[in-house]
Design a protein around this motif. Structure first.
Motif, PDB file in Angstrom:
ATOM      1  N   ALA A 275       0.892  -1.210   0.209  1.00  0.00           N
ATOM      2  CA  ALA A 275      -0.053  -0.133   0.110  1.00  0.00           C
ATOM      3  C   ALA A 275       0.869   1.081  -0.041  1.00  0.00           C
ATOM      4  O   ALA A 275       1.895   1.182   0.409  1.00  0.00           O
TER       5      ALA A 275
ATOM      6  N   SER B 180       0.146   7.230   1.843  1.00  0.00           N
ATOM      7  CA  SER B 180      -1.065   7.905   2.331  1.00  0.00           C
ATOM      8  C   SER B 180      -2.178   6.953   2.713  1.00  0.00           C
ATOM      9  O   SER B 180      -2.769   7.007   3.745  1.00  0.00           O
ATOM     10  N   THR B 181      -2.083   5.679   1.934  1.00  0.00           N
ATOM     11  CA  THR B 181      -3.056   4.593   2.353  1.00  0.00           C
ATOM     12  C   THR B 181      -2.350   4.128   3.761  1.00  0.00           C
ATOM     13  O   THR B 181      -3.443   3.788   4.646  1.00  0.00           O
TER      14      THR B 181
ATOM     15  N   THR C 144      -4.756   4.169   7.303  1.00  0.00           N
ATOM     16  CA  THR C 144      -4.825   2.895   8.120  1.00  0.00           C
ATOM     17  C   THR C 144      -4.572   3.311   9.782  1.00  0.00           C
ATOM     18  O   THR C 144      -5.461   2.922  10.690  1.00  0.00           O
TER      19      THR C 144
ATOM     20  N   ASP D 123      -4.251  10.891  -5.351  1.00  0.00           N
ATOM     21  CA  ASP D 123      -4.190   9.522  -4.702  1.00  0.00           C
ATOM     22  C   ASP D 123      -5.426   9.348  -4.007  1.00  0.00           C
ATOM     23  O   ASP D 123      -5.980  10.058  -3.097  1.00  0.00           O
ATOM     24  N   GLU D 124      -6.274   8.076  -3.701  1.00  0.00           N
ATOM     25  CA  GLU D 124      -7.172   7.799  -3.135  1.00  0.00           C
ATOM     26  C   GLU D 124      -6.758   7.983  -1.639  1.00  0.00           C
ATOM     27  O   GLU D 124      -7.673   8.407  -0.680  1.00  0.00           O
ATOM     28  N   GLY D 125      -5.701   7.539  -1.276  1.00  0.00           N
ATOM     29  CA  GLY D 125      -5.326   7.520   0.211  1.00  0.00           C
ATOM     30  C   GLY D 125      -5.270   9.124   0.803  1.00  0.00           C
ATOM     31  O   GLY D 125      -5.693   9.286   1.888  1.00  0.00           O
TER      32      GLY D 125
ATOM     33  N   LYS E 236      -8.893  10.338   1.044  1.00  0.00           N
ATOM     34  CA  LYS E 236      -9.513   9.473   2.375  1.00  0.00           C
ATOM     35  C   LYS E 236      -8.860  10.192   3.602  1.00  0.00           C
ATOM     36  O   LYS E 236      -9.682  10.575   4.491  1.00  0.00           O
TER      37      LYS E 236
END
Length: 890
Positions: free
Chosen positions: A385, A388-389, A393, A449-451, A454
């Motif tokens: 991952a 950022s992800t 987390t 970026d998706e992270g 989020k």
């Protein structure tokens, strides 16, 4: 056709005429036969016979027909004979023809003749009243006969209308129909359908439908009823016939009623773990629960206020992340008392505000520790991952430091700066929401970026799929950002606690926000399912119970948070076994939580808690609350007693007898507590050795009499009658000990002629409250006294040269009591099927008769004693004859 004459007068003072006026009435031949049958069998009442004799004269003998028979009149209607006769008399008296011409002369007969009824002094009216009150009326018999003869062509009376006032189902009368109204006389009422009374006939076993087919019955317990129904035994043992199955199961094998199957039903999934945990928790509980007798003298365990969640949480190491340890740590954060270290000058509002903040901080610390296993599992499952992800987390576990480090390692310096401000003020959140809206409006969000998105969404406080637009104050959906996807319920709740709600929001507001999100049908949010439902692949979560795929009950941790957030929530709504474990009968955690929350801390209780009562069960009225707390006064809750009984049964099935007894000591009702403890002792009497008895009596303060009673029942079951007798005596149960001594011990002692043992057995009952003592046990003591005292008196008289009057009086009294004793012995030794009773009875009677024959044979001369055998009878006859011979000589 039969013909009879209807007379114009029924008075008893008129004699019978030779040619009376008559009117012909036609009666069916069947009715004539029925009438003759009634006369031949004596069915007519005595009053009818007396009236018939009034119309009989010597000049013309005549037997008047039954006036209560059903006959057909001129109009074709079925009526009683006496009604038709009265109408005819009335028509003769009031008709114009009879008024215009004088009646024909009537021959009165012999005026000196007196009717037989008047001669014997019988009043016809009085006889009719007595017959009506004591016997069935003749018209009732006729109505019954009309109901049974439904095939008569000329009988036009509706069968449904023939019903007596007092119905007797044994005669087939059925129920009496009430009269019904009709709109007019032109409309007839349809009679109700005749419903005969149900009668049950006894079916012989040879004619039964089951005869010869017993083997085809699958569930013999259901077929044979209560005699062979399923029964529970000690330790969770289920005794049954055939195979246990559900209503819709198909069984190919048949059940044999001669084969009994014993099945042990598992109460827990991991018995070793539950045993160790229960032993540790109950030992700590026992050390802080004084056991004292209540007002009724029954031992009662009253947990002290020292039993709180923190004391139980200290039993687990700090590194222990088990579910049970997590439950007690959560309870400590939510319910334990907090030392605020504030002065007395602080107001109540400030104090409550500080307590709310401290509670929320404690809950946050617990939640951070509770989600670590799930967070680490996510990191291990996705090693590739992005930074950022990984940072997102870490944020799901509120590990802000590690999230900042991860973002910096990935080169996201600005993102790390924003993460360091997580949980900031409203302006910070509004700026992040505005940035998300700009990305969306310019359609560049898909290139970010998706992270990162989020993290931005989470830091803005948006946990759902809706964000507040910065322009126009509207609401826009952020459908491509779902921060709750793939998270368990604890981390989703943590997102509301750490990022969504304000920092000063109470726990109740956070709980309602999460609960509203879980109830949103448009979102696929993880529900607060129990821990074993989340760990479906874990071997330790395997259960022997058939649990539903979708649990209907929430996790016990979620229930504790709900209990704190909702003041109206009671323990009845959260203390379910399936919320804490995979066994529906594992009540260990539920019972301990009830004790802490209700009995120790008084935070919440069951919904069925009644009015305040004393520990003895009587209602009390006390004005001082402190006195109530000191005395342990509280209302009675049946749910609390049921919970304790279920947990005790679970411990009993695991072989933990002392622990089960300790749990039963918490039952609030004194009568139920005593019965439950005695029943458990009786079921586990085989395990009550010296070591366990010392612990039960010493530590649990259970009376030794209860233990001895259980041991006595076990000894009686094994056949050790004397040990059971001694244990019953030690327990103070003199009635069962007396029954045992009379029926089991006394016959053996009598047969062996051990009078000392017989005296020792029954002397312990002297002065004791024993039922039937004077006609049962006292008889054996009297027997011992007579058998020992009469020989002594006889020997003393033989040595004395001068007769002693006191000795003679005592001998007379003893010999007179022998006949009475012999008379009651058959009732004392009443079990004729037991050969010992018959032998003991014969021995006692023979011994008593022999002793009387030596001193006073004539004392039994007028009594017919139940002699044992021919030898004793012959010896008594010889002694009696010799005594009479001596008396005749003197």
């Amino acid at each position: 056709m039969a013909r009879f004459r209807a007379y114009t007068s029924d008075s008893s003072d008129e004699g019978s005429s030779s040619e009376p006026e008559a009117q012909e009435l036609h009666v069916d031949e069947e009715e004539e036969e029925d009438e003759s049958d009634q006369e031949s069998t004596g069915a007519s009442s005595s009053s009818d016979m007396q009236e018939d004799e009034l119309f009989t004269s010597p000049s013309r003998p005549y037997k008047r027909p039954n006036r209560n028979a059903l006959v057909e009149d001129e109009d074709g209607e079925i009526r009683y004979a006496h009604e038709v006769e009265d109408d005819q008399r009335l028509s003769v008296r009031v008709s114009p023809a009879s008024s215009s011409s004088p009646p024909p002369p009537r021959n009165r007969g012999d005026p000196t003749m007196i009717p037989w009824a008047q001669h014997v002094g019988v009043d016809a009216q009085k006889m009719h009243v007595m017959q009506t009150s004591l016997f069935r009326m003749p018209e009732e018999a006729a109505a019954l006969k009309a109901m049974n003869q439904q095939t008569k062509p000329n009988l036009r009376v509706p069968l449904q209308s023939l019903s007596r006032k007092h119905s007797r189902d044994s005669d087939g009368d059925g129920l009496r129909f009430e009269p019904r109204e009709r709109p007019s006389f032109a409309h007839n009422i349809d009679p109700p359908a005749y419903r005969p009374s149900r009668k049950y006939a006894r079916v012989e076993s040879s004619e039964s439908a089951v005869h010869g087919n017993e083997g085809v019955v699958v569930d013999a317990g259901l077929a044979l009823g209560r005699s062979f129904r399923v029964g529970w035994g000690p330790g969770g043992t289920l005794v049954h016939l055939g195979k246990l199955c559900g209503p819709s199961s198909t069984i190919k094998t048949s059940a044999n009623s001669a084969t009994i199957t014993s099945t042990t039903v598992p109460t827990v999934t991991n018995a070793a773990h539950v045993s160790d945990l229960s032993s540790k928790l109950l030992q700590h509980h026992l050390s802080n629960s004084p056991i004292e007798p209540d007002d009724d003298g029954i031992p009662f365990a009253a947990p002290s206020s020292a039993l709180n969640f923190a004391s139980f949480a200290s039993l687990f190491p700090s590194t222990d992340r088990s579910y049970e340890a997590s439950v007690f740590r959560l309870g400590e954060a939510l319910f334990d008392e907090i030392d605020l270290h504030l002065g007395s000058s602080i107001t109540v509002d400030i104090r409550n505000r500080v307590i709310a903040l401290r509670r929320k901080a404690a809950l946050s610390a617990w939640l951070e520790d509770a989600v670590i296993p799930a967070l680490e599992a996510d990191l291990r499952s996705n090693p590739s991952a992005s930074s950022s992800t990984v940072a997102f987390t870490f944020l799901t576990g509120n590990q802000v430091d590690k999230a900042c480090a991860s973002a910096m390692d990935g080169g996201y310096l600005k993102l790390a700066t924003l993460i360091s401000q997580a949980g900031g003020d409203f302006d910070f959140r509004e700026d992040l929401k505005e940035q998300l809206q700009i990305w969306r409006d310019e359609r560049i969000d898909v290139h970010i970026d998706e992270g990162v998105r989020k993290v931005y969404t989470l830091l803005s406080g948006v946990v759902g799929d809706v964000i507040e637009g910065s322009k126009g104050g509207g609401l826009e959906k952020c459908s491509d950002i779902d921060v709750t996807k793939g998270l368990d319920w604890k981390r989703i709740f943590g997102l509301h606690l750490w990022f969504s709600e304000p920092i000063d929001a109470p726990i109740g507001q956070v709980f309602r926000a999460y609960d509203q999100l879980t109830k949103d049908a448009s979102r696929q949010v993880s529900q607060p399912v129990p821990w074993y439902a989340e760990q479906t692949t874990n071997a330790t979560s395997s259960s022997s119970w058939n649990l539903p795929s979708q649990p209907s009950l929430p996790d016990g941790l979620f229930s504790l948070i709900r209990l704190h957030a909702e003041p109206a929530c009671s323990l009845s709504q959260i203390l379910s076994p399936l919320s804490f474990g995979s066994s529906p009968v594992d009540y260990s955690m539920a019972w301990h939580l009830y004790i802490i929350l209700s009995r120790c801390m008084g935070v919440r209780d069951f919904a069925d808690r009644g009015e305040p009562v004393g520990r003895s069960g009587a209602h009390t009225m006390m004005d001082d609350d402190e006195d109530q707390e000191e005395d342990g006064i509280q209302g009675h809750s049946p749910s609390a007693d049921l919970l304790a009984s279920m947990y005790a049964f679970q411990l009993e099935s695991l072989g933990m007898v002392q622990e089960a007894l300790f749990v039963l000591l918490h039952i609030e009702g004194p009568a139920g507590r005593e019965k439950a403890i005695k029943d458990l002792l009786a079921r586990t009497a085989s395990k009550l050795d010296e070591w366990m008895t010392r612990g039960v009596v010493g530590s649990l303060k259970i009376p030794m009499a209860w233990v001895n009673e259980a041991k006595a029942m076990y000894a009686l079951d094994k056949g050790d009658m004397f040990d059971a007798y001694q244990l019953f005596i030690s327990a103070g149960l003199y009635n069962p000990a007396h029954d045992l001594a009379v029926l089991e011990l006394a016959p053996d002692a009598v047969i062996r002629k051990d009078l000392d043992l017989l005296k020792e057995i029954f002397s312990k009952f002297v002065g004791r409250p024993v039922d039937g003592w004077h006609i049962r046990g006292q008889a054996f003591l009297d027997y011992v006294h007579i058998m020992t005292r009469l020989p002594e008196l006889q020997a003393e008289q033989a040595h004395n040269t001068v007769a002693d009057a006191s000795q003679a009086t005592e001998i007379d009294e003893l010999t007179r009591s022998v006949s009475k004793l012999i008379g009651i012995l058959p009732d004392v030794l009443r079990n004729t099927s037991d050969i010992r009773h018959r032998a003991a009875l014969s021995e006692m009677v023979a011994g008593l008769v022999a002793q009387v024959d030596k001193v006073r044979p004539l004392a039994l001369s007028k009594v017919q004693p139940m002699l044992s055998d021919e030898t004793t009878k012959l010896r008594h006859i010889h002694s009696l004859a010799f005594a009479r011979f001596q008396s005749s000589l003197s």
